[in-house]
Design an enzyme around this catalytic site. Structure first.
Site, PDB file in Angstrom:
ATOM      1  N   GLU A   1      -4.608   7.152  -4.675  1.00  0.00           N
ATOM      2  CA  GLU A   1      -4.853   6.513  -5.977  1.00  0.00           C
ATOM      3  C   GLU A   1      -6.217   6.955  -6.487  1.00  0.00           C
ATOM      4  O   GLU A   1      -7.146   7.077  -5.674  1.00  0.00           O
ATOM      5  CB  GLU A   1      -4.791   4.999  -5.826  1.00  0.00           C
ATOM      6  CG  GLU A   1      -3.397   4.549  -5.423  1.00  0.00           C
ATOM      7  CD  GLU A   1      -3.281   3.047  -5.167  1.00  0.00           C
ATOM      8  OE1 GLU A   1      -4.279   2.322  -5.323  1.00  0.00           O
ATOM      9  OE2 GLU A   1      -2.181   2.617  -4.792  1.00  0.00           O
TER      10      GLU A   1
ATOM     11  N   ARG B   1       0.869  -1.174   0.000  1.00  0.00           N
ATOM     12  CA  ARG B   1       0.000   0.000   0.000  1.00  0.00           C
ATOM     13  C   ARG B   1       0.910   1.230   0.000  1.00  0.00           C
ATOM     14  O   ARG B   1       1.974   1.225   0.665  1.00  0.00           O
ATOM     15  CB  ARG B   1      -0.893   0.035   1.249  1.00  0.00           C
ATOM     16  CG  ARG B   1      -2.007  -0.996   1.259  1.00  0.00           C
ATOM     17  CD  ARG B   1      -3.072  -0.711   0.195  1.00  0.00           C
ATOM     18  NE  ARG B   1      -4.175  -1.683   0.214  1.00  0.00           N
ATOM     19  CZ  ARG B   1      -4.207  -2.804  -0.498  1.00  0.00           C
ATOM     20  NH1 ARG B   1      -3.198  -3.125  -1.297  1.00  0.00           N
ATOM     21  NH2 ARG B   1      -5.257  -3.604  -0.436  1.00  0.00           N
TER      22      ARG B   1
ATOM     23  N   HIS C   1      -1.674  -0.037  -9.566  1.00  0.00           N
ATOM     24  CA  HIS C   1      -2.196  -0.996  -8.571  1.00  0.00           C
ATOM     25  C   HIS C   1      -2.799  -2.242  -9.260  1.00  0.00           C
ATOM     26  O   HIS C   1      -3.989  -2.529  -9.132  1.00  0.00           O
ATOM     27  CB  HIS C   1      -3.238  -0.306  -7.669  1.00  0.00           C
ATOM     28  CG  HIS C   1      -3.395  -1.011  -6.346  1.00  0.00           C
ATOM     29  ND1 HIS C   1      -3.731  -0.379  -5.184  1.00  0.00           N
ATOM     30  CD2 HIS C   1      -3.255  -2.327  -5.998  1.00  0.00           C
ATOM     31  CE1 HIS C   1      -3.808  -1.245  -4.189  1.00  0.00           C
ATOM     32  NE2 HIS C   1      -3.511  -2.440  -4.670  1.00  0.00           N
TER      33      HIS C   1
HETATM   34  C1  DGY Z   1      -4.947  -6.569  -2.703  1.00  0.00           C
HETATM   35  O1  DGY Z   1      -5.657  -7.534  -3.008  1.00  0.00           O
HETATM   36  O2  DGY Z   1      -4.940  -6.091  -1.567  1.00  0.00           O
HETATM   37  C2  DGY Z   1      -4.079  -6.025  -3.789  1.00  0.00           C
HETATM   38  O3  DGY Z   1      -3.525  -4.818  -3.417  1.00  0.00           O
HETATM   39  C3  DGY Z   1      -4.856  -5.918  -5.084  1.00  0.00           C
HETATM   40  O4  DGY Z   1      -4.000  -5.869  -6.165  1.00  0.00           O
END
Ligand code: DGY
Length: 322
Positions: A268, A239, A287
């Site tokens: 984002e 993240r 992402h």
């Molecule tokens: C998640 O599943 O948490 C990922 O960041 C998605 O790509």
């Protein structure tokens, strides 16, 4: 008896929702890529028995306290930092996520981003497309080797373990840092536990896979970047808020580290004017950690199964274990 009502905050592939359609009425937001506006989400939550949410939806106390029928929220992600778990517990709402089904695809992406950053793949492709290739040169777009280097994995859950397997195929020395030691991975994969500071100073590639929590927020800060080798690459598939982005910008522009590969950002979608997206030694992705068609469909199906189970008073397959 009327069927329960489930709202889905993006337009998803209908074929993945079969388990849910059998037990509930469903409605979806109209777009695949544009988020459901907050106002609409609030309106829908107020009448829904179940919600299928995206990592970009804020599922907070304000939303949940106005959702009198809501029994289950299934998040289309393994991460759930967008959901207030305390509030969900208080309101008796089960929260589910999508572990396991995305492990291998996310590890693939993490390794691909590492490779792309080290070998300047995106930069080289853009360079040709911009009409720059007039001749071959011995050090033209030369990058860094990956094989036989040291990889430091921060966050050794299942994705970290899957990444370590890939790295071992490249004869890499693998260090990991995690809240708890992983004796099985140490024995089976030959990975070595390291304190955070040690991992920072020893690694050629540092991959962040840790969940975002109050403890991991901005753990990659000025001090952390200063400890890394000036030949090191920082890769983030976790993240964005695990990183102090100003400190990262400073590190990659002053040569404190060699470069970065980022699949995630503090905010984002990231703006094309964000300083980190303007640098040749920073590879940026929107992402897409788990974004293979197969895996995303499996994630959708798992969310549908989880909601259907909870609405039938059964145990969810993958509830968040907080
Ligand atoms: C998640 O599943 O948490 C990922 O960041 C998605 O790509």
């Amino acid at each position: 008896m009327t069927k329960p009502y489930v709202y889905i905050t993006r337009k998803l592939d209908e074929t993945t929702l079969t388990p849910l359609k059998e037990v509930a009425h469903i409605d979806m937001w109209t777009s695949e890529d544009e988020p459901c506006p907050r106002e609409e989400l609030e309106k829908q939550a107020a009448q829904a028995d179940g919600l299928l949410t995206m990592l970009s939806d804020q599922v907070d106390e304000a939303l949940l306290s106005n959702a009198p029928n809501l029994k289950v929220v299934a998040n289309l992600a393994v991460g759930y930092d967008n959901i207030d778990l305390k509030a969900a517990k208080k309101h008796g709402i089960t929260v589910c996520h999508t572990p396991d089904v995305l492990t291998e695809s996310t590890a693939d992406l993490a390794f691909a981003l590492l490779m792309a950053s080290a070998r300047r793949i995106v930069e080289a492709s853009d360079w040709i497309k911009d009409g720059n290739w007039t001749g071959w040169g011995p050090l033209l777009l030369a990058g860094a080797d990956v094989h036989h280097k040291t990889l430091g994995i921060v966050g050794m859950g299942s994705i970290g373990t899957a990444l370590a397997k890939r790295a071992k195929g490249f004869d890499m020395n693998v260090l990991y840092h995690n809240r708890s030691r992983k004796p099985k991975a140490e024995a089976q994969l030959g990975v070595t536990y390291a304190a955070f500071d040690e991992l920072l100073t020893q690694s050629d590639f540092i991959v962040c896979l840790t969940p975002l929590t109050p403890e991991t927020k901005e753990m990659f800060n000025k001090k952390a970047f200063e400890q890394m080798k000036n030949t090191a690459y920082f890769i983030n598939v976790s993240r964005g808020q695990t990183v102090d982005e100003d400190a990262l910008y400073d590190a990659v522009t002053t040569g404190k580290i060699a470069g970065a590969g980022l699949d995630v950002f503090s905010r984002e979608p990231v703006s094309p004017d964000h300083p980190l997206t303007t640098l040749p030694n920073v590879t940026v992705l929107p992402h897409i950690g788990s974004a293979s068609v197969e895996t995303r469909k499996n994630m959708m199906h798992l969310c549908a199964e989880n909601i259907a189970l909870v609405l039938q008073d059964q145990q969810a397959k993958t509830p968040v274990q907080a």
